[in-house]
Design a protein around this motif. Sequence first.
Motif, PDB file in Angstrom:
ATOM      1  N   LEU A   1     -30.054   7.104 -29.807  1.00 23.44           N
ATOM      2  CA  LEU A   1     -30.077   5.645 -29.684  1.00 23.44           C
ATOM      3  C   LEU A   1     -31.172   5.185 -28.719  1.00 23.44           C
ATOM      4  N   SER A   2     -31.267   5.864 -27.570  1.00 16.83           N
ATOM      5  CA  SER A   2     -32.291   5.493 -26.584  1.00 16.83           C
ATOM      6  C   SER A   2     -33.687   5.677 -27.163  1.00 16.83           C
ATOM      7  N   TRP A   3     -33.869   6.781 -27.855  1.00 19.72           N
ATOM      8  CA  TRP A   3     -35.179   7.086 -28.444  1.00 19.72           C
ATOM      9  C   TRP A   3     -35.546   6.063 -29.510  1.00 19.72           C
TER      10      TRP A   3
ATOM     11  N   THR B   1     -44.548   8.447 -26.813  1.00 20.00           N
ATOM     12  CA  THR B   1     -44.309   9.293 -25.636  1.00 20.00           C
ATOM     13  C   THR B   1     -43.259   8.685 -24.718  1.00 20.00           C
ATOM     14  N   VAL B   2     -43.410   7.394 -24.444  1.00 19.07           N
ATOM     15  CA  VAL B   2     -42.465   6.709 -23.555  1.00 19.07           C
ATOM     16  C   VAL B   2     -41.067   6.694 -24.168  1.00 19.07           C
TER      17      VAL B   2
ATOM     18  N   VAL C   1     -37.564   8.108 -22.646  1.00 19.01           N
ATOM     19  CA  VAL C   1     -36.349   7.289 -22.570  1.00 19.01           C
ATOM     20  C   VAL C   1     -35.191   8.001 -23.271  1.00 19.01           C
ATOM     21  N   GLY C   2     -35.516   8.655 -24.376  1.00 20.79           N
ATOM     22  CA  GLY C   2     -34.495   9.413 -25.095  1.00 20.79           C
ATOM     23  C   GLY C   2     -33.899  10.516 -24.243  1.00 20.79           C
ATOM     24  N   PHE C   3     -34.745  11.230 -23.525  1.00 19.33           N
ATOM     25  CA  PHE C   3     -34.259  12.310 -22.660  1.00 19.33           C
ATOM     26  C   PHE C   3     -33.458  11.761 -21.471  1.00 19.33           C
ATOM     27  N   VAL C   4     -33.809  10.571 -21.032  1.00 20.64           N
ATOM     28  CA  VAL C   4     -33.002   9.919 -19.992  1.00 20.64           C
ATOM     29  C   VAL C   4     -31.600   9.646 -20.541  1.00 20.64           C
ATOM     30  N   GLY C   5     -31.552   9.150 -21.771  1.00 20.77           N
ATOM     31  CA  GLY C   5     -30.261   8.935 -22.424  1.00 20.77           C
ATOM     32  C   GLY C   5     -29.479  10.225 -22.571  1.00 20.77           C
ATOM     33  N   LEU C   6     -30.189  11.303 -22.865  1.00 16.21           N
ATOM     34  CA  LEU C   6     -29.549  12.619 -22.977  1.00 16.21           C
ATOM     35  C   LEU C   6     -28.904  13.021 -21.651  1.00 16.21           C
ATOM     36  N   GLY C   7     -29.653  12.823 -20.569  1.00 18.96           N
ATOM     37  CA  GLY C   7     -29.123  13.150 -19.246  1.00 18.96           C
ATOM     38  C   GLY C   7     -27.906  12.313 -18.892  1.00 18.96           C
ATOM     39  N   ILE C   8     -27.973  11.024 -19.214  1.00 22.57           N
ATOM     40  CA  ILE C   8     -26.826  10.141 -18.957  1.00 22.57           C
ATOM     41  C   ILE C   8     -25.614  10.610 -19.766  1.00 22.57           C
ATOM     42  N   GLY C   9     -25.877  11.058 -20.986  1.00 22.42           N
ATOM     43  CA  GLY C   9     -24.791  11.549 -21.836  1.00 22.42           C
ATOM     44  C   GLY C   9     -24.097  12.753 -21.239  1.00 22.42           C
ATOM     45  N   PHE C  10     -24.872  13.690 -20.705  1.00 22.17           N
ATOM     46  CA  PHE C  10     -24.274  14.863 -20.059  1.00 22.17           C
ATOM     47  C   PHE C  10     -23.463  14.459 -18.829  1.00 22.17           C
TER      48      PHE C  10
END
Length: 262
Positions: free
Chosen positions: A80-82, A92-93, A97-106
């Motif tokens: 969703l973030s991506w 790239t940005v 942002v997608g990986f930030v969402g991934l971290g928040i998910g964990f």
Amino acid sequence: MTAMNRMLKIKLYLLFAIFPTAFALIGWLIAWYNQLEKMYVPFLLIGILLGLFMNLICYSRKVFTIALFYTPLPLALFMLSWWIADVFTSATVSLVVGFVGLGIGFWLNKELVLPFQFYKIKKRILAVVYFFFSIACAGFFLGIPVFNIFLGLLAGNYLSIRVMSNYGRINYVAKSLRQGSLFTAFTILVITTISSIGAISDSQNTIKLIGMVSGIMLSEQQFLILIVAGGILLTITQYFITLFTAKTMLQLWMWNKQQLTS
């Protein structure tokens, strides 16, 4: 220690053959489509190995629980973030942002959800999660919902573990498994309908694409029949695969439980 029922063994063999067979076929088709004659066997073997790996994830209860427990929320937030960021920013940005969402998910996994609660999640939430990943799966495969059948296997296994604590309530278990199977069938029907509308709206190009891939040229009428028949077949198949998986795995879990207590 009691021996495993012969019929259960047969069901398990059939169930465990689905992923390796399907992935082997996909591997062979990839090699065939790209005219890689010398790669038929390697691609087929890779498909079998991937299928066996999926078996390990799906049918080992501990691995399945860990994989499913840690995957949905981070993956959903990543996607969703991506996707949302991709609309407003560069590739790239948006990926960052997608990986930030991934971290928040964990992090949310750790803070909000406990493993023992995983099989007690409300049905409404499960429905939303399953529907989301069904859309994502169809989108990943360019709107072709055939591969959504695999989600039915995962859903069936989840259902089998979810109802284990109520195994003595036969009517409740049977109803729960039927409801879950009907929902997976309904979901693939919705996905198929949406995909079909898109294909029909651009039927000429879709027919040409089918001809390029398969070498078979269809008329408009044949194309419509193929879509309708395919949608019905996928829906029915999804229902029975989910139900078959749920019932078979429930029998396996209960047999394993008996071995531990006997």
